[in-house]
Design a protein around this motif. Structure first.
Motif, short mmCIF file in Angstrom:
data_model
loop_
_atom_site.label_atom_id
_atom_site.label_comp_id
_atom_site.label_asym_id
_atom_site.label_seq_id
_atom_site.Cartn_x
_atom_site.Cartn_y
_atom_site.Cartn_z
N CYS A 71 0.84 -1.20 0.00
CA CYS A 71 0.00 0.00 0.00
C CYS A 71 0.87 1.25 0.00
O CYS A 71 0.64 2.19 -0.77
CB CYS A 71 -0.90 0.04 1.23
SG CYS A 71 -2.04 -1.33 1.40
N GLU A 74 2.40 1.91 -3.25
CA GLU A 74 1.42 2.39 -4.24
C GLU A 74 1.08 3.86 -4.02
O GLU A 74 0.67 4.56 -4.96
CB GLU A 74 0.16 1.52 -4.15
CG GLU A 74 -0.80 1.67 -5.30
CD GLU A 74 -0.32 1.05 -6.61
OE1 GLU A 74 -0.95 1.36 -7.64
OE2 GLU A 74 0.65 0.28 -6.62
N LYS A 77 2.10 6.68 -6.44
CA LYS A 77 1.35 6.62 -7.71
C LYS A 77 -0.02 7.26 -7.54
O LYS A 77 -0.50 7.96 -8.43
CB LYS A 77 1.22 5.17 -8.18
CG LYS A 77 2.55 4.51 -8.49
CD LYS A 77 2.39 3.03 -8.70
CE LYS A 77 3.76 2.36 -8.72
NZ LYS A 77 3.67 0.94 -8.49
N ARG A 156 -4.63 -0.77 -10.26
CA ARG A 156 -3.47 -0.09 -9.67
C ARG A 156 -2.58 0.43 -10.79
O ARG A 156 -2.68 -0.01 -11.93
CB ARG A 156 -2.68 -1.06 -8.79
CG ARG A 156 -3.44 -1.45 -7.55
CD ARG A 156 -2.89 -2.59 -6.78
NE ARG A 156 -1.48 -2.50 -6.41
CZ ARG A 156 -0.84 -3.47 -5.76
NH1 ARG A 156 -1.47 -4.56 -5.41
NH2 ARG A 156 0.43 -3.33 -5.46
N GLY A 157 -1.72 1.38 -10.44
CA GLY A 157 -0.71 1.86 -11.36
C GLY A 157 -1.27 2.35 -12.68
O GLY A 157 -2.24 3.11 -12.74
#
Length: 172
Positions: A71, A74, A77, A156-157
């Motif tokens: 987390c 991330e 980002k 994600r990302g």
């Protein structure tokens, strides 16, 4: 064909049903047919915040925790994505699965999570959020359109950024 005569048939039928159900849910999400379950949790100052307050905005619900390494990795980002789209009626609602308020608030500051919407019930995995949103690992995201419909899960990302950009490319 008798399932008792061919035991593998039952297992294959079960797998097929699970795949079919998963595809149907994916299709419903892609079409924006599933309403995001509403919830109310307290923010870092104890004020109640409801998901429904964000109707009219594209909202990324980010489930995370201060103790979760992936987390925290991330988060830069998410900060970049937030800064890129915040002027387009986009926001992030961070839902923490922390159980320690100090560690939660410290992580928000350390990671530069500049959006104002941070909530938690400080019950960790005993929170109702994993059951309500159907996840068993974090980080986990849910993208909710301005009408309150889920249009993405588990992104994600680059996949997340592309989904948001695609949403805005179709919105006048």
């Amino acid at each position: 064909v008798s399932q008792s005569r061919y035991p593998g048939t039952k297992a294959l039928n079960t797998q097929y049903s699970q795949l079919e159900s998963g595809y149907q849910q994916y299709d419903q999400i892609e079409k924006g047919e599933i309403t995001a379950p509403n919830f109310a949790l307290s923010d870092t100052e104890g004020k109640r915040v409801e998901l429904s307050q964000f109707r009219g905005q594209l909202v990324l619900i980010d489930f995370w925790a201060s103790w979760c390494g992936p987390c925290r990795q991330e988060n830069p980002k998410l900060v970049r994505i937030y800064n890129k789209f915040k002027r387009k009626n986009f926001t992030i609602l961070s839902v923490s699965l922390d159980d320690d308020a100090t560690k939660w608030k410290t992580a928000i500051a350390q990671d530069g999570l500049v959006w104002k919407n941070h909530v938690s019930d400080l019950r960790g995995w005993n929170s109702g959020m994993p059951g309500l949103y159907g996840f068993d690992g974090i980080p986990f995201t849910v993208l909710v359109n301005p009408d309150g419909k889920i249009i993405g899960r588990g992104l994600r990302g680059h996949a997340l950024e592309d989904k948001i950009a695609n949403f805005y490319s179709k919105t006048p």
